[in-house]
Design a protein around this motif. Structure first.
Motif, mmCIF file in Angstrom:
data_model
loop_
_atom_site.group_PDB
_atom_site.id
_atom_site.type_symbol
_atom_site.label_atom_id
_atom_site.label_comp_id
_atom_site.label_asym_id
_atom_site.label_seq_id
_atom_site.Cartn_x
_atom_site.Cartn_y
_atom_site.Cartn_z
ATOM 1 N N THR A 192 -10.579 11.517 -57.861
ATOM 2 C CA THR A 192 -9.962 12.711 -58.450
ATOM 3 C C THR A 192 -8.931 13.370 -57.556
ATOM 4 O O THR A 192 -8.388 14.412 -57.908
ATOM 5 N N VAL A 193 -8.633 12.775 -56.422
ATOM 6 C CA VAL A 193 -7.724 13.409 -55.470
ATOM 7 C C VAL A 193 -6.314 13.569 -56.040
ATOM 8 O O VAL A 193 -5.583 14.476 -55.646
ATOM 9 N N GLN A 194 -5.921 12.744 -56.995
ATOM 10 C CA GLN A 194 -4.573 12.852 -57.553
ATOM 11 C C GLN A 194 -4.526 13.702 -58.825
ATOM 12 O O GLN A 194 -3.475 13.857 -59.434
ATOM 13 N N MET A 195 -5.643 14.294 -59.217
ATOM 14 C CA MET A 195 -5.679 15.168 -60.386
ATOM 15 C C MET A 195 -4.905 16.462 -60.072
ATOM 16 O O MET A 195 -5.084 17.040 -58.997
ATOM 17 N N PRO A 196 -4.058 16.929 -60.981
ATOM 18 C CA PRO A 196 -3.272 18.158 -60.732
ATOM 19 C C PRO A 196 -4.119 19.421 -60.923
ATOM 20 O O PRO A 196 -3.941 20.179 -61.878
ATOM 21 N N VAL A 197 -5.027 19.663 -60.009
ATOM 22 C CA VAL A 197 -6.012 20.724 -60.158
ATOM 23 C C VAL A 197 -5.367 22.109 -60.205
ATOM 24 O O VAL A 197 -5.682 22.914 -61.091
ATOM 25 N N THR A 198 -4.479 22.422 -59.277
ATOM 26 C CA THR A 198 -3.906 23.770 -59.268
ATOM 27 C C THR A 198 -3.085 24.029 -60.529
ATOM 28 O O THR A 198 -3.094 25.147 -61.047
ATOM 29 N N TYR A 199 -2.424 23.016 -61.035
ATOM 30 C CA TYR A 199 -1.690 23.150 -62.298
ATOM 31 C C TYR A 199 -2.648 23.446 -63.447
ATOM 32 O O TYR A 199 -2.417 24.344 -64.251
ATOM 33 N N ARG A 200 -3.747 22.697 -63.515
ATOM 34 C CA ARG A 200 -4.733 22.898 -64.586
ATOM 35 C C ARG A 200 -5.393 24.271 -64.483
ATOM 36 O O ARG A 200 -5.678 24.909 -65.501
ATOM 37 N N LEU A 201 -5.645 24.739 -63.272
ATOM 38 C CA LEU A 201 -6.229 26.064 -63.096
ATOM 39 C C LEU A 201 -5.309 27.137 -63.676
ATOM 40 O O LEU A 201 -5.755 28.052 -64.371
ATOM 41 N N ALA A 202 -4.016 27.008 -63.390
ATOM 42 C CA ALA A 202 -3.046 27.988 -63.885
ATOM 43 C C ALA A 202 -2.878 27.879 -65.400
ATOM 44 O O ALA A 202 -2.910 28.885 -66.115
ATOM 45 N N ARG A 203 -2.710 26.667 -65.904
ATOM 46 C CA ARG A 203 -2.432 26.467 -67.325
ATOM 47 C C ARG A 203 -3.645 26.733 -68.209
ATOM 48 O O ARG A 203 -3.555 27.442 -69.203
ATOM 49 N N ASP A 204 -4.783 26.162 -67.854
ATOM 50 C CA ASP A 204 -5.957 26.221 -68.725
ATOM 51 C C ASP A 204 -6.824 27.466 -68.530
ATOM 52 O O ASP A 204 -7.531 27.867 -69.451
ATOM 53 N N PHE A 205 -6.783 28.057 -67.326
ATOM 54 C CA PHE A 205 -7.704 29.156 -67.035
ATOM 55 C C PHE A 205 -7.003 30.438 -66.586
ATOM 56 O O PHE A 205 -7.666 31.439 -66.337
ATOM 57 N N ASN A 206 -5.679 30.395 -66.448
ATOM 58 C CA ASN A 206 -4.915 31.552 -65.980
ATOM 59 C C ASN A 206 -5.417 32.019 -64.611
ATOM 60 O O ASN A 206 -5.557 33.208 -64.346
ATOM 61 N N VAL A 207 -5.717 31.051 -63.757
ATOM 62 C CA VAL A 207 -6.211 31.317 -62.404
ATOM 63 C C VAL A 207 -5.151 30.839 -61.413
ATOM 64 O O VAL A 207 -4.702 29.696 -61.473
ATOM 65 N N ALA A 208 -4.747 31.732 -60.520
ATOM 66 C CA ALA A 208 -3.783 31.381 -59.479
ATOM 67 C C ALA A 208 -4.538 30.817 -58.285
ATOM 68 O O ALA A 208 -5.610 31.304 -57.920
ATOM 69 N N ALA A 209 -3.974 29.786 -57.672
ATOM 70 C CA ALA A 209 -4.594 29.155 -56.502
ATOM 71 C C ALA A 209 -3.629 29.230 -55.329
ATOM 72 O O ALA A 209 -2.579 28.585 -55.331
#
Length: 134
Positions: free
Chosen positions: A13-30
């Motif tokens: 999962t290291v290449q999963m765009p986690v920070t992008y998904r956090l912002a887009r799907d959950f409105n969470v800034a990282a």
């Protein structure tokens, strides 16, 4: 609300765009404080997550469902004032200016509320007066 966490990614999962998904799907800034990520290796991020408490909890649940280990950080920097020689070397590496020298007496000042616990000051201290509580 803000939560400081360490994310440990398995190789797959290291290449999963986690920070992008956090912002887009959950409105969470990282806010990424420290990162150790490389292809096909275990990855590690220290991040400060900001957002609504329910969205933060949902985002953490989502990351855990993708086998990302989420650890809440309660660490803080400690300064041994008896060992500190007020040399100021730590002030040069502190990215948030939590460590400063008082211009009148050249004593080290530590503003805990500005500290992001990046730990860059620890190896810089020549007398090992800086550590963490964990």
């Amino acid at each position: 609300m803000k939560k400081r966490v360490t994310l440990t990614f398995p190789k797959r999962t290291v290449q999963m765009p986690v920070t992008y998904r956090l912002a887009r799907d959950f409105n969470v800034a990282a806010n990424i404080i420290r990162a150790q990520v490389a292809p096909n290796q275990i990855g590690k991020l220290v991040v400060e997550l900001s957002g609504d408490i329910d969205q933060l909890d949902a985002a953490i649940d989502w990351m855990r469902s993708h086998d990302i280990n989420v650890s809440l950080l309660d660490r803080e920097i400690l300064i041994d004032e008896n060992s500190c020689v007020d040399c100021g070397l730590c002030t040069g590496v502190c990215p948030t200016e939590a460590l400063t020298l008082n211009p009148q007496d050249f004593k080290l000042n530590f503003t805990r509320s500005r500290c992001i616990v990046c730990e860059q000051c620890i190896p810089t201290c020549p007398v090992q007066a800086i550590s963490t509580n964990l």
